[in-house]
Design a protein around this motif. Structure first.
Motif, PDB file in Angstrom:
ATOM      1  N   ILE A  63      -3.434  -2.579  -8.816  1.00 44.87           N
ATOM      2  CA  ILE A  63      -3.027  -3.959  -9.113  1.00 44.87           C
ATOM      3  C   ILE A  63      -2.240  -4.282  -7.893  1.00 44.87           C
ATOM      4  O   ILE A  63      -1.569  -3.586  -7.160  1.00 44.87           O
ATOM      5  N   LYS A  64      -2.349  -5.615  -7.667  1.00 42.85           N
ATOM      6  CA  LYS A  64      -1.662  -6.171  -6.492  1.00 42.85           C
ATOM      7  C   LYS A  64      -0.938  -7.494  -6.934  1.00 42.85           C
ATOM      8  O   LYS A  64      -1.183  -8.197  -7.616  1.00 42.85           O
ATOM      9  N   ILE A  65       0.412  -7.265  -6.754  1.00 44.34           N
ATOM     10  CA  ILE A  65       1.505  -8.312  -6.987  1.00 44.34           C
ATOM     11  C   ILE A  65       1.743  -8.732  -5.633  1.00 44.34           C
ATOM     12  O   ILE A  65       2.204  -8.163  -4.851  1.00 44.34           O
ATOM     13  N   ALA A  76      -4.881 -11.355  -5.395  1.00 47.60           N
ATOM     14  CA  ALA A  76      -3.692 -10.891  -6.256  1.00 47.60           C
ATOM     15  C   ALA A  76      -3.848 -11.133  -7.656  1.00 47.60           C
ATOM     16  O   ALA A  76      -4.337 -12.162  -7.925  1.00 47.60           O
ATOM     17  N   ASP A  77      -3.774 -10.075  -8.219  1.00 48.39           N
ATOM     18  CA  ASP A  77      -3.590 -10.226  -9.858  1.00 48.39           C
ATOM     19  C   ASP A  77      -2.392 -11.147 -10.471  1.00 48.39           C
ATOM     20  O   ASP A  77      -2.830 -11.845 -11.440  1.00 48.39           O
ATOM     21  N   LEU A  78      -1.330 -11.131  -9.551  1.00 42.04           N
ATOM     22  CA  LEU A  78      -0.213 -12.084  -9.930  1.00 42.04           C
ATOM     23  C   LEU A  78       0.152 -12.592  -8.521  1.00 42.04           C
ATOM     24  O   LEU A  78       0.671 -11.710  -7.791  1.00 42.04           O
ATOM     25  N   ILE A  90      10.837 -12.572   4.685  1.00 43.84           N
ATOM     26  CA  ILE A  90       9.412 -11.959   4.478  1.00 43.84           C
ATOM     27  C   ILE A  90       8.991 -11.827   3.183  1.00 43.84           C
ATOM     28  O   ILE A  90       9.873 -12.020   2.112  1.00 43.84           O
ATOM     29  N   GLY A  91       7.860 -11.763   2.879  1.00 42.09           N
ATOM     30  CA  GLY A  91       7.028 -11.850   1.708  1.00 42.09           C
ATOM     31  C   GLY A  91       6.599 -10.369   1.481  1.00 42.09           C
ATOM     32  O   GLY A  91       6.338  -9.724   2.508  1.00 42.09           O
ATOM     33  N   TYR A  92       6.069 -10.233   0.107  1.00 45.22           N
ATOM     34  CA  TYR A  92       5.715  -8.908   0.020  1.00 45.22           C
ATOM     35  C   TYR A  92       4.474  -8.713  -0.820  1.00 45.22           C
ATOM     36  O   TYR A  92       4.253  -9.868  -1.701  1.00 45.22           O
ATOM     37  N   ASN A  93       3.573  -7.831  -0.466  1.00 45.27           N
ATOM     38  CA  ASN A  93       2.474  -7.488  -1.497  1.00 45.27           C
ATOM     39  C   ASN A  93       2.808  -6.159  -2.025  1.00 45.27           C
ATOM     40  O   ASN A  93       3.173  -5.014  -1.278  1.00 45.27           O
ATOM     41  N   PHE A  94       2.630  -5.906  -3.158  1.00 49.58           N
ATOM     42  CA  PHE A  94       3.010  -4.445  -3.760  1.00 49.58           C
ATOM     43  C   PHE A  94       1.581  -3.989  -4.404  1.00 49.58           C
ATOM     44  O   PHE A  94       0.985  -4.825  -5.282  1.00 49.58           O
ATOM     45  N   HIS A  95       1.329  -3.014  -3.762  1.00 53.93           N
ATOM     46  CA  HIS A  95      -0.105  -2.386  -4.169  1.00 53.93           C
ATOM     47  C   HIS A  95       0.153  -1.163  -5.205  1.00 53.93           C
ATOM     48  O   HIS A  95       0.634  -0.195  -4.556  1.00 53.93           O
TER      49      HIS A  95
END
Length: 304
Positions: free
Chosen positions: A201-203, A222-224, A145-150
């Motif tokens: 911020i979205k990583i 995404a910011d990064l 799985i991949g992740y977005n961190f908000h």
């Protein structure tokens, strides 16, 4: 501000100058780890990250180059007198993997395992109240799985609004943190003192996968965007397809399609001695590309 440190940027096997996959995130003193390959503890020690206070560990998949460092790290956290539970998130198979690991070590704290979460979710832990996480299923040789961190940002405090709503000053700081207060049978709500919402911020973190069609919309804006770049040479496309990894150029193409602000490449094959040799294969597609290296750090700031 969110601070990120790439503790290890290698894939498959560690090298003298390149440890295996691991990312450290620090947000308001809260510590998050994404993957934990060999060498993670060494890099953490070199960067003074601190072992005891990791609140959350997110695992992309259960291949050894992404989880084998957990055995030592979890033990070290216990030896540092950690007693508070640790939350571990991962794909299908993470519970089985953690059961195997905990047969080898005894921990003085509890592990809360979240297996195969779907969609956008937040953790019950109030320490991480400003964080929400989103996952995506990827295309690798095992469940991945991949992740977005908000990372949320609270609205500005509106003094005029607070005064107009007759909110006592002694409650302003509490309401600003998003907590409601009942006083003398009257309830004061955060919206009584807060102004307009502000962008967070979205990583995004995507590793060990082919560049599938669902990724661009997942990472959008995404910011990064941190992405695997297993192979630098375009001629290695057959290896990438066979092993379900990506080329530098493919990662950069995803960055373009996802409208991200910055791309950080990681998870380099041991056969890629010097990633800079292939840097242009990514930068010619997406200019704002950074080549990762062990202990590379970057700050992502909130935008006004």
């Amino acid at each position: 501000m969110v601070n990120l440190t790439l503790l290890g940027c290698g894939g498959n096997v560690p090298l003298p100058n390149r440890f295996l996959s691991s990312l450290f995130i620090n947000f308001k003193g809260r510590k998050i780890l994404v993957d934990c390959g060999e060498g993670t503890q060494v890099s953490m020690k070199m960067k003074n990250c601190g072992f005891k206070d990791i609140d959350l560990i997110c695992i992309t998949h259960t291949h050894g180059d992404h989880i084998i460092g957990l055995i030592g790290l979890l033990s070290t956290m216990g030896n540092s007198e950690r007693t508070k539970p640790v939350t571990i998130v991962g794909p299908i198979g993470i519970k089985e993997a953690m059961n195997a690991i905990t047969t080898l070590i005894t921990l003085p704290y509890k592990l809360n395992i979240i297996e195969n979460p779907s969609g956008l979710f937040s953790l019950a832990d109030p320490i991480l109240a400003d964080l929400s996480i989103e996952t995506i299923n990827l295309d690798h040789s095992t469940e991945c799985i991949g992740y977005n961190f908000h990372f949320a940002r609270h609205p500005k405090f509106d003094v005029e609004k607070a005064s107009k709503n007759l909110v006592p000053k002694k409650y302003w700081s509490i309401l600003q943190r998003g907590v409601s207060i009942m006083d003398d049978e009257k309830t004061y709500y955060p919206e009584m003192v807060l102004g307009e919402s502000r962008k967070g911020i979205k990583i995004s973190m995507i590793t060990d996968t082919r560049p599938i069609e669902s990724i661009p919309s997942f990472i959008d804006g995404a910011d990064l965007f941190i992405c695997e770049a297993m192979y630098g040479d375009d001629l290695d496309i057959s290896k990438a397809i066979k092993n379900k990894h990506m080329l530098f150029r493919e990662a950069a193409s995803l960055a373009v399609r996802g409208n991200v602000k910055q791309l950080l490449l990681t998870h380099f094959s041991p056969s890629v001695d010097d990633p800079k040799v292939f840097e242009n294969n990514a930068k010619s597609v997406f200019k704002n590309t950074i080549l990762g290296y062990d202990r590379f750090s970057i700050d992502i700031n909130f935008q006004e």
